[in-house]
Scaffold this motif. Structure first.
Motif, mmCIF file in Angstrom:
data_model
loop_
_atom_site.group_PDB
_atom_site.id
_atom_site.type_symbol
_atom_site.label_atom_id
_atom_site.label_comp_id
_atom_site.label_asym_id
_atom_site.label_seq_id
_atom_site.Cartn_x
_atom_site.Cartn_y
_atom_site.Cartn_z
ATOM 1 N N ARG A 1 0.394 8.168 9.371
ATOM 2 C CA ARG A 1 1.495 9.143 9.480
ATOM 3 C C ARG A 1 2.373 9.124 8.228
ATOM 4 N N GLU A 2 2.633 7.939 7.695
ATOM 5 C CA GLU A 2 3.497 7.818 6.526
ATOM 6 C C GLU A 2 2.798 8.318 5.257
ATOM 7 N N ALA A 3 1.533 7.976 5.080
ATOM 8 C CA ALA A 3 0.809 8.310 3.849
ATOM 9 C C ALA A 3 0.389 9.767 3.807
ATOM 10 N N ARG A 4 0.150 10.373 4.971
ATOM 11 C CA ARG A 4 -0.279 11.762 5.073
ATOM 12 C C ARG A 4 -1.462 12.029 4.145
ATOM 13 N N ASP B 1 -1.926 -3.937 16.345
ATOM 14 C CA ASP B 1 -2.511 -3.807 15.009
ATOM 15 C C ASP B 1 -2.945 -2.366 14.758
ATOM 16 N N PHE B 2 -3.617 -1.792 15.745
ATOM 17 C CA PHE B 2 -4.103 -0.427 15.591
ATOM 18 C C PHE B 2 -2.943 0.553 15.442
ATOM 19 N N GLU B 3 -1.855 0.336 16.165
ATOM 20 C CA GLU B 3 -0.681 1.202 16.038
ATOM 21 C C GLU B 3 -0.113 1.136 14.614
ATOM 22 N N GLN B 4 -0.233 -0.018 13.958
ATOM 23 C CA GLN B 4 0.215 -0.135 12.576
ATOM 24 C C GLN B 4 -0.638 0.739 11.646
ATOM 25 N N THR B 5 -1.938 0.816 11.946
ATOM 26 C CA THR B 5 -2.799 1.712 11.169
ATOM 27 C C THR B 5 -2.367 3.154 11.362
ATOM 28 N N LEU B 6 -2.104 3.555 12.597
ATOM 29 C CA LEU B 6 -1.638 4.917 12.855
ATOM 30 C C LEU B 6 -0.319 5.189 12.126
ATOM 31 N N TYR C 1 0.833 -1.206 0.000
ATOM 32 C CA TYR C 1 0.000 0.000 0.000
ATOM 33 C C TYR C 1 0.870 1.259 0.000
ATOM 34 N N LEU C 2 1.834 1.309 0.919
ATOM 35 C CA LEU C 2 2.701 2.483 1.001
ATOM 36 C C LEU C 2 3.555 2.632 -0.261
ATOM 37 N N GLY C 3 3.883 1.527 -0.893
ATOM 38 C CA GLY C 3 4.626 1.583 -2.144
ATOM 39 C C GLY C 3 3.829 2.271 -3.243
ATOM 40 N N ARG D 1 -8.742 8.434 18.705
ATOM 41 C CA ARG D 1 -7.305 8.678 18.501
ATOM 42 C C ARG D 1 -6.987 8.812 17.007
ATOM 43 N N LEU D 2 -7.590 7.944 16.203
ATOM 44 C CA LEU D 2 -7.351 8.007 14.767
ATOM 45 C C LEU D 2 -7.869 9.313 14.182
ATOM 46 N N VAL D 3 -9.075 9.699 14.548
ATOM 47 C CA VAL D 3 -9.657 10.940 14.023
ATOM 48 C C VAL D 3 -8.798 12.139 14.415
ATOM 49 N N ALA D 4 -8.335 12.176 15.662
ATOM 50 C CA ALA D 4 -7.499 13.291 16.120
ATOM 51 C C ALA D 4 -6.211 13.381 15.303
ATOM 52 N N LEU D 5 -5.579 12.228 15.054
ATOM 53 C CA LEU D 5 -4.351 12.217 14.255
ATOM 54 C C LEU D 5 -4.627 12.691 12.830
ATOM 55 N N GLN D 6 -5.682 12.163 12.225
ATOM 56 C CA GLN D 6 -5.967 12.531 10.840
ATOM 57 C C GLN D 6 -6.360 14.004 10.726
ATOM 58 N N GLU D 7 -7.101 14.527 11.701
ATOM 59 C CA GLU D 7 -7.452 15.958 11.688
ATOM 60 C C GLU D 7 -6.184 16.805 11.672
ATOM 61 N N GLU D 8 -5.211 16.422 12.487
ATOM 62 C CA GLU D 8 -3.945 17.152 12.557
ATOM 63 C C GLU D 8 -3.228 17.117 11.217
ATOM 64 N N ILE D 9 -3.181 15.927 10.604
ATOM 65 C CA ILE D 9 -2.506 15.781 9.315
ATOM 66 C C ILE D 9 -3.259 16.535 8.215
ATOM 67 N N SER D 10 -4.579 16.416 8.198
ATOM 68 C CA SER D 10 -5.381 17.117 7.183
ATOM 69 C C SER D 10 -5.134 18.615 7.239
ATOM 70 N N TRP D 11 -5.084 19.166 8.447
ATOM 71 C CA TRP D 11 -4.856 20.594 8.601
ATOM 72 C C TRP D 11 -3.453 20.970 8.116
ATOM 73 N N GLU D 12 -2.456 20.168 8.494
ATOM 74 C CA GLU D 12 -1.092 20.441 8.062
ATOM 75 C C GLU D 12 -0.972 20.385 6.540
ATOM 76 N N GLU D 13 -1.612 19.398 5.927
ATOM 77 C CA GLU D 13 -1.554 19.274 4.470
ATOM 78 C C GLU D 13 -2.291 20.427 3.793
ATOM 79 N N ASN D 14 -3.410 20.860 4.370
ATOM 80 C CA ASN D 14 -4.143 21.988 3.800
ATOM 81 C C ASN D 14 -3.358 23.291 3.924
ATOM 82 N N LYS D 15 -2.616 23.444 5.021
ATOM 83 C CA LYS D 15 -1.816 24.659 5.187
ATOM 84 C C LYS D 15 -0.767 24.805 4.083
#
Length: 499
Positions: A329-332, A320-325, A289-291, A367-381
């Protein structure tokens, strides 16, 4: 078949993009038979109310029967009113619907939506419920009349059904095996749409990039994307949703090398854990997937990538859940549509051991939503200061009236609110703006519009609006809201995760 007295209809749609597009066809069939669309907000006052259902949503059946129950007294008080139930839940439950709601007149499945007008007439004449569920596709749905819900953007189905066996999904059992349309038929439909003023199309399939498996051409999807690039007047091409298993290098090359294929990719992840992916019967692993993400970003640097993720699949551990996180983080991702796992009756996952307690799923989800919100905002900036061409959209900015702004979609499908210019701008027209502010789920262009390009799509919207306003009472007086190939909504709710 003509309907005496121009009876009105209302369609209520639940579920995925396939259902939304099917509802466009149901509307086309009914109007072809002489029905007229009920005014906006009729809420069950139409002569015919059609429920186009989804079976993969949590408590989908309870929601349906609750809505049917609310219509029962209204139907009893209105002789001649009819209720029809179609879609995935109808395909799944069949006779159960009439047993639980005997006031329903017609039940039809995913494979025979073209029979709706005939079944309604038969139910009226025979004065008894008609239940007709086809076990396989009778005709490709795109051959049916279609009432397009947008003058400037359109869905185009390239296949129906799915050959995957994901353990959380019941769609293949209800939609059947994948069946592909001939490329020539797809391109002819697109050319006809462009001729009517459409400037953006979204290629639609349950597993859209598997296109070609039914016709024996593994590169058929990339060839189709390239062919779309040669259609004069077609400004934007999107597709949804691909599967990582079938995402090949030729598709990435076609996306990068075809100017009107937009720099946007929605590719479901579901889980970052190889163990969970195996239990889901997803035929890829984290590295694969990351590839793909890495290759897409190398070929299309400004691509916005979105995804679907299921939290709390049976047996999912904290590791398992940490692997999703980790993958998030990697895919942003520009955005992720996150779902809490819930049992879908009829799926293998529903009977698996080690179902995760609700409170654990909820905590991981937050936890997942909080992480993705942070990334979404950073990517939008990162978009601030960029000059973008937006296709003006209708009904996308809920606060546009109060803020005196309009809204549009960037090439990568990000939603941008912009200052309303002095000159007239219509949905389907294109404006050039500079992004001045970023929020997690939208961008703002607070300065003056840098340019306005009136388009054939805007002309089509204007013509359609004028025609709708001129229709007599009883017909809808504005453009409908469902069915526009809308951008994916905020990451909330529940969905099947296949789309």
């Amino acid at each position: 078949m003509d309907v005496q007295g121009s009876k009105s209809y209302e369609i209520r749609t639940y579920g995925c993009q396939m259902n939304v597009h099917d509802s466009e066809r149901l509307a086309g069939l009914l109007e072809d038979a002489g029905y007229v669309r009920a005014p906006e907000g009729s809420d069950g006052d139409a002569d015919v109310v059609v429920f186009n259902t989804c079976a993969v949503r949590e408590n989908a059946d309870n929601r349906l029967y609750g809505n049917l129950g609310r219509l029962a007294p209204r139907k009893a008080a209105r002789p001649g009113m009819q209720i029809a139930v179609g879609g995935c839940l109808a395909q799944k439950d069949r006779d159960t619907i009439v047993k639980k709601a005997p006031w329903v007149d017609v039940v039809f499945g995913t494979h025979n939506i073209g029979k709706l007008p005939v079944l309604l007439e038969r139910a009226r004449v025979q004065e008894e419920a008609q239940v007709e569920i086809a076990e396989s596709l009778e005709a490709f749905p795109s051959t049916l009349p279609t009432r397009r819900e947008s003058a400037y953007a359109a869905w185009v189905s390239i296949s129906v059904g799915c050959n995957n066996t994901c353990t959380f999904c019941i769609v293949p059992a209800l939609r059947g095996k994948e069946k592909d349309r001939r490329p020539g038929d797809i391109l002819a439909e697109i050319e006809a749409l462009v001729g009517e003023g459409v400037s953006e199309i979204t290629l639609l399939g349950q597993n859209v990039n598997a296109y070609g498996s039914d016709i024996g051409d593994r590169e058929a999807f990339s060839k189709l994307l390239r062919a779309c690039g040669s259609i004069e007047g077609l400004e934007r091409v999107r597709f949804t949703s691909p599967h990582p298993r079938d995402f090949t290098d030729d598709v990435i090359a076609a996306m990068a090398e075809t100017p009107n294929v937009m720099p946007q990719l929605h590719m479901p992840l579901q889980s970052g854990s190889d163990t969970v992916l195996k239990a889901m019967r997803r035929s890829y692993r984290q590295d694969r997937y990351l590839g793909i993400i890495e290759k897409v970003r190398a070929a299309i640097p400004h691509a916005a990538i979105t995804t679907d993720i299921i939290v709390g699949f049976p047996g999912e551990t904290e590791e398992d859940f940490e692997q999703t996180l980790h993958v998030v983080r990697e895919a942003r991702f520009a955005q992720a549509f996150t779902f809490q796992y819930s049992k879908r009756p009829g799926t293998p996952a529903a009977t698996m051991e080690n179902q995760i307690p609700k409170e654990v799923v909820q905590a991981r989800y937050e936890r997942l939503v909080a992480l993705q919100e942070e990334i979404s905002w950073e990517e939008n900036k990162k978009q601030v200061g960029r000059t973008l061409e937006l296709m003006v959209a209708e009904g996308e900015g809920r606060k546009d009236g109060a803020t005196h702004r309009l809204s549009g979609r960037a090439p990568d499908n990000r939603l941008v609110h912009f200052t309303k210019p002095d000159q007239e701008v219509r949905p389907g027209d294109v404006v050039t703006v500079e992004v001045t502010y970023a929020a997690p789920h939208h961008l703002l262009a607070g300065g003056p519009v840098l340019g306005v390009r009136r388009t054939r799509a805007g002309d089509a919207w204007e013509k359609r609006t004028a025609a709708a306003a001129a229709k007599p009472a009883g017909v809808m007086l504005g453009l409908p809201k469902i069915g526009v190939p809308a951008p994916l909504p905020a990451a909330t709710g529940s969905a099947c995760g296949c789309d």
